[in-house]
Design a protein around this motif. Structure first.
Motif, short mmCIF file in Angstrom:
data_model
loop_
_atom_site.label_atom_id
_atom_site.label_comp_id
_atom_site.label_asym_id
_atom_site.label_seq_id
_atom_site.Cartn_x
_atom_site.Cartn_y
_atom_site.Cartn_z
N ALA A 116 0.82 -1.21 0.00
CA ALA A 116 0.00 0.00 0.00
C ALA A 116 0.85 1.26 0.00
CB ALA A 116 -0.92 0.01 1.22
N GLU A 117 2.04 1.21 0.62
CA GLU A 117 2.95 2.34 0.65
C GLU A 117 4.38 1.83 0.48
OE1 GLU A 117 2.02 5.83 3.43
OE2 GLU A 117 1.18 4.11 4.51
N LEU A 118 5.20 2.63 -0.20
CA LEU A 118 6.58 2.24 -0.49
C LEU A 118 7.50 3.42 -0.25
CD1 LEU A 118 8.72 0.33 -1.83
CD2 LEU A 118 7.96 1.27 -4.04
N TRP A 119 8.57 3.17 0.52
CA TRP A 119 9.65 4.13 0.71
C TRP A 119 10.94 3.45 0.25
CZ3 TRP A 119 5.86 2.96 4.17
CH2 TRP A 119 5.05 4.00 4.66
N HIS A 120 11.82 4.16 -0.42
CA HIS A 120 13.06 3.54 -0.87
C HIS A 120 14.12 4.62 -1.10
CE1 HIS A 120 12.08 4.75 -5.09
NE2 HIS A 120 10.84 4.55 -4.66
N VAL A 121 15.36 4.29 -0.74
CA VAL A 121 16.49 5.19 -0.97
C VAL A 121 17.61 4.37 -1.61
CG1 VAL A 121 18.17 6.78 0.06
CG2 VAL A 121 15.88 6.59 1.04
N GLU A 122 18.21 4.93 -2.66
CA GLU A 122 19.28 4.27 -3.37
C GLU A 122 20.52 5.17 -3.43
OE1 GLU A 122 15.30 3.10 -4.47
OE2 GLU A 122 16.29 5.00 -5.00
N GLU A 123 21.68 4.58 -3.60
CA GLU A 123 22.93 5.34 -3.69
C GLU A 123 23.07 5.90 -5.12
OE1 GLU A 123 25.81 2.43 -2.54
OE2 GLU A 123 25.93 3.20 -0.51
N LEU A 124 22.21 6.83 -5.48
CA LEU A 124 22.21 7.33 -6.85
C LEU A 124 23.41 8.23 -7.16
CD1 LEU A 124 18.40 7.98 -7.43
CD2 LEU A 124 19.79 6.01 -8.10
N LEU A 125 23.98 8.87 -6.14
CA LEU A 125 25.19 9.65 -6.39
C LEU A 125 26.33 8.73 -6.80
CD1 LEU A 125 26.72 12.33 -6.36
CD2 LEU A 125 27.24 11.92 -3.94
N GLN A 126 26.48 7.62 -6.10
CA GLN A 126 27.51 6.65 -6.46
C GLN A 126 27.26 6.11 -7.86
OE1 GLN A 126 28.21 3.59 -3.52
NE2 GLN A 126 29.01 2.17 -5.04
N PHE A 127 26.00 5.84 -8.18
CA PHE A 127 25.64 5.35 -9.51
C PHE A 127 26.02 6.36 -10.58
CE2 PHE A 127 21.91 4.64 -12.56
CZ PHE A 127 22.56 3.64 -13.25
#
Length: 303
Positions: A115-126
């Motif tokens: 029903a709800e989704l939170w997510h954090v990724e290392e996009l700076l490293q990417f």
């Protein structure tokens, strides 16, 4: 369908297996993605497009699932993605670069679907692995917002598991997890860091050149607070299962002090999301820390 199964299928079947139809099957039509990728369209169609875009850009994409934590209808997973950038991705031409970055997800389910989704990724490293100027994924964050004035209680608004559903060990570990983020990172308490971290603690996502152990973690704590003396955090949720605990938070501050991420202070405000997963030994000391922050967004906001 259990929360744990939904978490596992999100990684193993949707991202690794490319079963795009699982978005419609495992996520509610009104599912809220609290942390969309910059430029992501709203709704399930936007979620499908993000998965499709990454898998097309990196046909050999592979996510390694490190673990899951579940408390009733709430869950967390943490993972590392590897792949080779051989196709276009959000306007970026193929670079042939081999990439590796980590992420942490949290979900709330209704028992059958997310029903709800939170997510954090290392996009700076990417970005840096692709050879891009950092900032392409740097949209300002949204979500749980701390106040910048008045009494400061970082964990006041946090969701926590019902203590009655936890074992004695888990209740102890929840208290350790709360002190870890609320005292060390939200308030800069170095004494708490030396008390809570095992001497040989391993930071699974270290900053470039970071020293090993507690001293290296304290270095990061120090440079962050030297750069933004008014730094504040608000914790959105805690989860705990066995020897593992997780949290998600929002950080705000003003870059008025020391250089941050190689950039001189320009007095600019910032607001970013982050998540942590810690392993707590039987003696109550933290010996592993996984953490992911929106550093691409931070760099865009201050630079």
């Amino acid at each position: 369908m259990s929360t744990r199964r939904l978490l596992n299928e999100q990684i193993e079947r949707l991202w690794n297996g490319g079963e795009i139809e699982l978005v419609r099957r495992n996520y509610r039509a009104d599912c809220v993605d609290h942390m969309p990728v910059p430029g992501q369209q709203a709704g399930l169609g936007g979620m499908e497009e993000v998965v499709r875009a990454f898998r097309t850009a990196m046909p050999d994409l592979r996510m390694t699932l490190h673990g899951t934590i579940v408390n009733g209808d709430r869950g967390c997973d943490w993972w590392t993605l590897t792949g080779t950038h051989t196709g276009p991705l959000f306007g970026r031409e193929p670079t042939g670069a081999r990439v590796e970055f980590s992420g942490i997800d949290m979900v709330r389910t209704d028992g059958e679907r997310v029903a709800e989704l939170w997510h954090v990724e290392e996009l700076l490293q990417f970005e840096m692995q692709l050879g891009d100027l950092p900032g392409g994924f740097g949209a300002p964050t949204e979500g749980y917002a701390p106040t910048d004035s008045g009494p400061y209680d970082p964990g006041a608004g946090a969701w926590t598991p019902d203590p009655g559903t936890l074992s004695e060990l888990e209740r102890r570990n929840l208290a350790v997890a709360r002190e870890h983020i609320e005292e060390i990172w939200a308030k800069g308490n170095e004494d708490a860091a030396r008390r809570l971290y095992a001497p040989d603690v391993v930071d699974r996502n270290p900053a470039p050149g970071q020293r090993a152990g507690v001293d290296g973690i304290l270095d990061v704590l120090g440079w962050l607070r030297e750069a933004a003396p008014d730094l504040r955090m608000a914790i959105g949720a805690y989860l705990v299962e066995g020897e593992w605990a997780a949290d998600r938070w929002v950080m705000t501050g003003t870059h008025t002090g020391a250089p941050l991420m190689g950039l001189p202070a320009r007095g600019r405000r910032f607001r970013i999301n982050g998540m942590d997963v810690v392993h707590i030994r039987p003696d109550g000391l933290i010996d592993q820390v996984f953490h992911v922050e929106e550093f691409a967004s931070l760099r865009a906001q201050i630079g």
